[in-house]
Design an enzyme around this catalytic site. Structure first.
Site, PDB file in Angstrom:
ATOM      1  CD  GLU A 211       1.121   3.341  -1.911  1.00 31.65           C
ATOM      2  OE1 GLU A 211       1.185   4.413  -2.555  1.00 31.65           O
ATOM      3  OE2 GLU A 211       0.100   2.973  -1.309  1.00 31.65           O
TER       4      GLU A 211
ATOM      5  CE  LYS B 154     -16.514  -6.160   8.172  1.00 33.27           C
ATOM      6  NZ  LYS B 154     -16.269  -7.584   8.236  1.00 33.27           N
TER       7      LYS B 154
ATOM      8  CG  ASP C 199     -12.949  -6.892   9.701  1.00 33.69           C
ATOM      9  OD1 ASP C 199     -12.390  -7.022   8.599  1.00 33.69           O
ATOM     10  OD2 ASP C 199     -14.020  -7.461   9.991  1.00 33.69           O
TER      11      ASP C 199
ATOM     12  CG  HIS D 118       4.962   7.116  -5.524  1.00 29.14           C
ATOM     13  ND1 HIS D 118       4.472   8.307  -5.044  1.00 29.14           N
ATOM     14  CD2 HIS D 118       4.224   6.135  -4.936  1.00 29.14           C
ATOM     15  CE1 HIS D 118       3.470   8.062  -4.209  1.00 29.14           C
ATOM     16  NE2 HIS D 118       3.306   6.765  -4.124  1.00 29.14           N
TER      17      HIS D 118
END
Length: 392
Positions: free
Chosen positions: A85, A215, A289, A380
């Site tokens: 990004e 998760k 992770d 951006h």
């Protein structure tokens, strides 16, 4: 039907990776030349991935300097962020520079625990209730069995929750410098086998009844902590914020109230702006992770407009799951990024946790100021659009 080549004796070799890439190219026509460009021996990935074919090369940038005045992280840090990004690294770096100019970020790890949440089933609610009392009476024995499976895990508590004839147990462990999901699974499995064999009813159980919410985000983890609960806080002088960001602290506080109300309306996981951005980039760079971002990104922002006109800002991460040993932290690229932070190996997990929280605070400061000042979209457009270079 295509068959993925495997070598049962030694599957993590360049020869086997080449065979799998050749099969995939023949099957799909896709070129895997870039995927093949691993900078390390495939043997290094044993225990991290199966059916190895190569690497996903994510660009890494560095942000900083970020001054941290924590209990474990102390000094000026340059933070590696792996992302695709555009504008993200620049934004975090801007926030870090401001926080450093303001004297740095104070950080503290305030709680630690990792859970596995089995569920036991009974014929009636009364039996499930009585089982709960039995568990409380035998905590010392259960602790001995669970800790017999691990050198680093320590059972701290067993929370209990009942629904009908089901008794959910939430085993709370400390896990040293490991994230600890596998460690707690192994320890809890041993404890549950002992419980099922020892209890007079020999109850059936499921090792995860989903109350550990592995998760995935949950309110119970926000309240009770999963991984590490970490706080990062700083005071931003009004003049420094105006000079660096063109934003007054009074405007910042006024819009903070509006955004907090919007968070309540949406029922979001946290009342900050984008904790997941910095955490995901830092996780990928340092071998965490990546799926743990689902839990770790929950964040609680607390601010005050001080009588002096300065601005107190804190971010609390209630379920930050990180490691400096095990998992992907030993892979060559990820180990190098951990070493950049002085966070590889034993005794470094709390330091990394404080760096994560301070990084999140920097991103919150930068994005909030950009939205208020009006340069969020323009930044951006300038940095985040992957356009071909214009021809002269």
């Amino acid at each position: 039907m295509p068959h993925i080549p495997r070598d049962p004796d030694d599957d993590h070799t360049e020869a086997m990776a080449r065979r799998r890439r050749a099969m995939l190219t023949e099957l799909t026509g896709a070129s895997l030349d870039a995927v093949a460009g691993a900078a390390f021996d495939p043997a290094a990935a044993r225990g991290n991935v199966e059916n190895f074919i190569g690497v996903a090369q994510v660009p890494i940038g560095v942000a900083g300097p970020l001054r941290i005045r924590g209990e474990y992280a102390r000094g000026d840090f340059i933070v590696p962020l792996a992302t695709t990004e555009g504008a993200l690294v620049a934004s975090y770096s801007r926030g870090m520079r401001l926080l450093t100019e303001c004297g740095g970020v104070s950080t503290a790890v305030v709680e630690e625990s990792m859970q596995r949440g089995p569920v036991f089933s009974f014929a009636s609610a009364a039996q499930a209730r009585d089982f709960g009392a039995w568990i409380r009476q035998r905590f010392t024995e259960i602790k001995r069995v669970a800790e017999g499976t691990t050198r680093h895990g320590r059972l701290q508590d067993i929370g209990q929750f009942q629904v009908g004839p089901l008794r959910y147990l939430r085993f709370d462990f400390t896990t040293g410098d490991a994230a600890g999901q596998n460690m707690t699974s192994r320890a809890t499995a041993a404890a549950c086998e002992w419980i099922a064999a020892t209890h007079p009813a020999h109850p059936v159980y499921l090792l995860s009844g989903n109350i550990d919410t592995d998760k995935k985000h949950s309110h119970i983890n926000t309240l009770l902590t999963r991984g590490r609960r970490v706080v990062a806080e700083a005071v931003l002088p009004r003049t420094a914020l105006l000079d660096a960001m063109g934003v007054d602290t009074a405007d910042l506080f006024r819009w903070r109230q509006a955004s907090a109300t919007g968070t309540l309306l949406a029922g979001a996981a946290g009342n900050g702006a984008h904790a997941a951005n910095g955490l995901a980039a830092l996780f990928i760079a340092t071998g965490q992770d990546a799926a743990n971002v689902a839990e770790s990104h929950a964040s609680l922002t607390y601010t005050q407009l001080l009588d002096t006109g300065d601005y107190y800002w804190s971010v609390t991460l209630p379920s930050l799951i990180i490691a400096t040993r095990g998992g992907g932290t030993g892979l060559p690229t990820q180990r190098e990024c951990l070493e950049l932070l002085g966070c590889h190996g034993s005794g470094k997990a709390r330091k990394l946790a404080e760096i994560c929280a301070a990084t999140v605070l920097a991103g919150e400061v930068s994005l909030a100021a950009a939205v208020i000042h009006g340069d969020w979209v323009s930044a951006h457009e300038r940095l985040g659009r992957n356009r071909p270079a214009a021809r002269p």
